[in-house]
Design a protein around this motif. Structure first.
Motif, PDB file in Angstrom:
ATOM      1  N   LYS A   1      -5.868  14.126   1.554  1.00  0.00           N
ATOM      2  CA  LYS A   1      -6.170  12.769   0.961  1.00  0.00           C
ATOM      3  C   LYS A   1      -5.548  11.854   0.365  1.00  0.00           C
ATOM      4  O   LYS A   1      -5.516  10.673   1.330  1.00  0.00           O
ATOM      5  N   LEU A   2      -3.948  12.457  -0.225  1.00  0.00           N
ATOM      6  CA  LEU A   2      -3.211  10.976  -0.438  1.00  0.00           C
ATOM      7  C   LEU A   2      -2.716  10.596   0.595  1.00  0.00           C
ATOM      8  O   LEU A   2      -2.017   9.941   0.442  1.00  0.00           O
ATOM      9  N   ALA A   3      -2.200  11.995   1.025  1.00  0.00           N
ATOM     10  CA  ALA A   3      -1.366  11.881   2.363  1.00  0.00           C
ATOM     11  C   ALA A   3      -2.076  10.769   3.737  1.00  0.00           C
ATOM     12  O   ALA A   3      -1.345   9.944   3.798  1.00  0.00           O
ATOM     13  N   GLU A   4      -3.164  10.223   3.763  1.00  0.00           N
ATOM     14  CA  GLU A   4      -3.979   9.803   4.490  1.00  0.00           C
ATOM     15  C   GLU A   4      -4.113   8.627   3.453  1.00  0.00           C
ATOM     16  O   GLU A   4      -3.798   7.496   4.455  1.00  0.00           O
ATOM     17  N   GLU A   5      -4.193   7.856   2.343  1.00  0.00           N
ATOM     18  CA  GLU A   5      -4.494   7.782   1.967  1.00  0.00           C
ATOM     19  C   GLU A   5      -3.234   6.008   2.029  1.00  0.00           C
ATOM     20  O   GLU A   5      -2.659   5.111   2.175  1.00  0.00           O
TER      21      GLU A   5
ATOM     22  N   ARG B   1      -2.639   2.705   4.041  1.00  0.00           N
ATOM     23  CA  ARG B   1      -1.553   1.811   3.225  1.00  0.00           C
ATOM     24  C   ARG B   1       0.285   0.988   3.705  1.00  0.00           C
ATOM     25  O   ARG B   1      -0.159   0.039   3.692  1.00  0.00           O
ATOM     26  N   GLU B   2       0.858   2.058   4.160  1.00  0.00           N
ATOM     27  CA  GLU B   2       2.028   1.924   4.597  1.00  0.00           C
ATOM     28  C   GLU B   2       0.979   0.894   6.245  1.00  0.00           C
ATOM     29  O   GLU B   2       2.262  -0.108   6.735  1.00  0.00           O
ATOM     30  N   GLU B   3       0.415   1.198   6.816  1.00  0.00           N
ATOM     31  CA  GLU B   3       0.075   1.031   8.605  1.00  0.00           C
ATOM     32  C   GLU B   3      -0.427  -0.421   8.126  1.00  0.00           C
ATOM     33  O   GLU B   3       0.061  -1.481   8.748  1.00  0.00           O
ATOM     34  N   GLU B   4      -0.811  -0.733   7.293  1.00  0.00           N
ATOM     35  CA  GLU B   4      -1.785  -2.366   6.539  1.00  0.00           C
ATOM     36  C   GLU B   4      -0.634  -3.472   6.097  1.00  0.00           C
ATOM     37  O   GLU B   4      -0.570  -4.361   5.904  1.00  0.00           O
ATOM     38  N   GLU B   5       1.024  -2.725   5.430  1.00  0.00           N
ATOM     39  CA  GLU B   5       1.656  -3.217   4.561  1.00  0.00           C
ATOM     40  C   GLU B   5       2.653  -3.703   6.569  1.00  0.00           C
ATOM     41  O   GLU B   5       3.050  -4.519   6.308  1.00  0.00           O
ATOM     42  N   ALA B   6       2.528  -2.793   7.536  1.00  0.00           N
ATOM     43  CA  ALA B   6       3.447  -3.180   8.646  1.00  0.00           C
ATOM     44  C   ALA B   6       2.810  -4.268   9.620  1.00  0.00           C
ATOM     45  O   ALA B   6       3.480  -5.882   9.573  1.00  0.00           O
ATOM     46  N   ARG B   7       1.428  -4.401   8.888  1.00  0.00           N
ATOM     47  CA  ARG B   7       0.545  -5.132   9.648  1.00  0.00           C
ATOM     48  C   ARG B   7       1.340  -6.872   9.178  1.00  0.00           C
ATOM     49  O   ARG B   7       1.424  -7.712   9.286  1.00  0.00           O
TER      50      ARG B   7
END
Length: 295
Positions: free
Chosen positions: A112-116, A120-126
């Motif tokens: 679950k932590l890995a998915e979160e 989070r990284e994907e949102e930061e990249a966007r």
């Protein structure tokens, strides 16, 4: 006979629902519900493990001033089975999961932590691409480069497929007859190999040798065995007879010579027989002459 489980109730004509007395209850009061633990957890007080699916009599309430897209969020209170420590967790409709709040720690949360973290990284990249145009250009160049590499690999695979088109798998499958047994198939393959070996001509570049067998017949010694000789003919040299000696030793060589040399034994016997009648006739003449003189 009336039904045991009646769904429709009878309301008399003079029924007035406003006359029913109502109790004044608190707005956010708690209800007792029966539920199962939604995840594995460990009590912080005594270290007791509570596995997923264990049943509890829990208290349920609404979380004030919190919702997700109009969906209510509920909070549940349970007690540890060993030390009766209160554990609370609430629903998480955004992730379709539950979130632990107090009294225990959740186990096996690595996935679950890995998915979160990935979300989070994907949102930061966007957000970074939206604010930084140079970063957006770099990402587009990397994407185009990856597409070119994929196309090249696809072309290589197509070339390999073209090379393998020469193999006619359909004819091979048709040639394979499942009715033929394994033994018959092996015999057929062995026969084909023998035919192929016969077609190959083994020859040397310098010399060629031929082996011929000769038989020597003995007229006067019929009891002796007939020896055999091998003549090795060479293209460049003349034929040389090679006589194979038997294992018998000197007697076998004498028998071979006896077969090659013929001895005439009949002539002296004839001479002796011719001489004998002459001597007997002379004796008769002498005896006859003696008889005349005596007379």
């Amino acid at each position: 006979m009336s039904e045991r489980k009646v769904l429709n109730k009878y309301y008399p004509p003079d029924f007035d629902p406003s006359k029913i007395p109502r109790m004044k209850l608190p707005k956010n009061r708690q209800y007792t519900v029966r539920l199962m633990a939604p995840f594995n957890m460990k009590c912080k007080t005594c270290g007791e493990y509570i596995y997923k699916g264990k049943k509890f009599n829990a208290r349920k309430e609404d979380v004030e001033n919190e919702d997700y897209l109009g969906i209510r969020i509920y909070r549940f209170y349970i007690k540890c089975t060993r030390c009766l420590q209160e554990i609370s967790f609430k629903t998480d409709p955004r992730n379709t999961d539950y979130e632990i709040e107090a009294g225990a720690t959740r186990n096996f949360m690595a996935l679950k932590l890995a998915e979160e973290q990935a979300i989070r990284e994907e949102e930061e990249a966007r957000e970074e691409e939206a604010s930084n145009p140079m970063k957006l250009l770099e990402n587009r160049t990397k994407q185009s480069k990856n597409e070119i590499e994929l196309l090249e690999s696809l072309e290589e695979l197509k070339d390999l497929n073209r090379r393998q088109e020469a193999v006619d798998y359909d004819s091979m499958l048709l040639a394979y007859d499942p009715t033929i047994s394994e033994r018959e198939r092996e015999e057929k393959m062995q026969q084909m190999d023998d035919e192929y070996i016969k077609t190959i001509k083994f020859h040397s570049a310098d010399k060629r040798k031929l082996v011929v067998e000769e038989e020597i017949i003995e007229e006067d010694a019929p009891a002796a065995k007939i020896p055999k000789a091998e003549v090795v003919k060479d293209v460049k040299s003349r034929s040389v007879p090679v006589v194979k000696k038997s294992i018998g030793g000197p007697t076998s060589s004498r028998k071979m010579l006896a077969g090659l040399v013929k001895v005439k034994k009949d002539e002296p016997k004839k001479e002796k027989e011719a001489v004998k009648p002459e001597s007997s006739s002379l004796r008769l003449l002498g005896a006859y002459s003696d008889s005349e003189t005596s007379d």
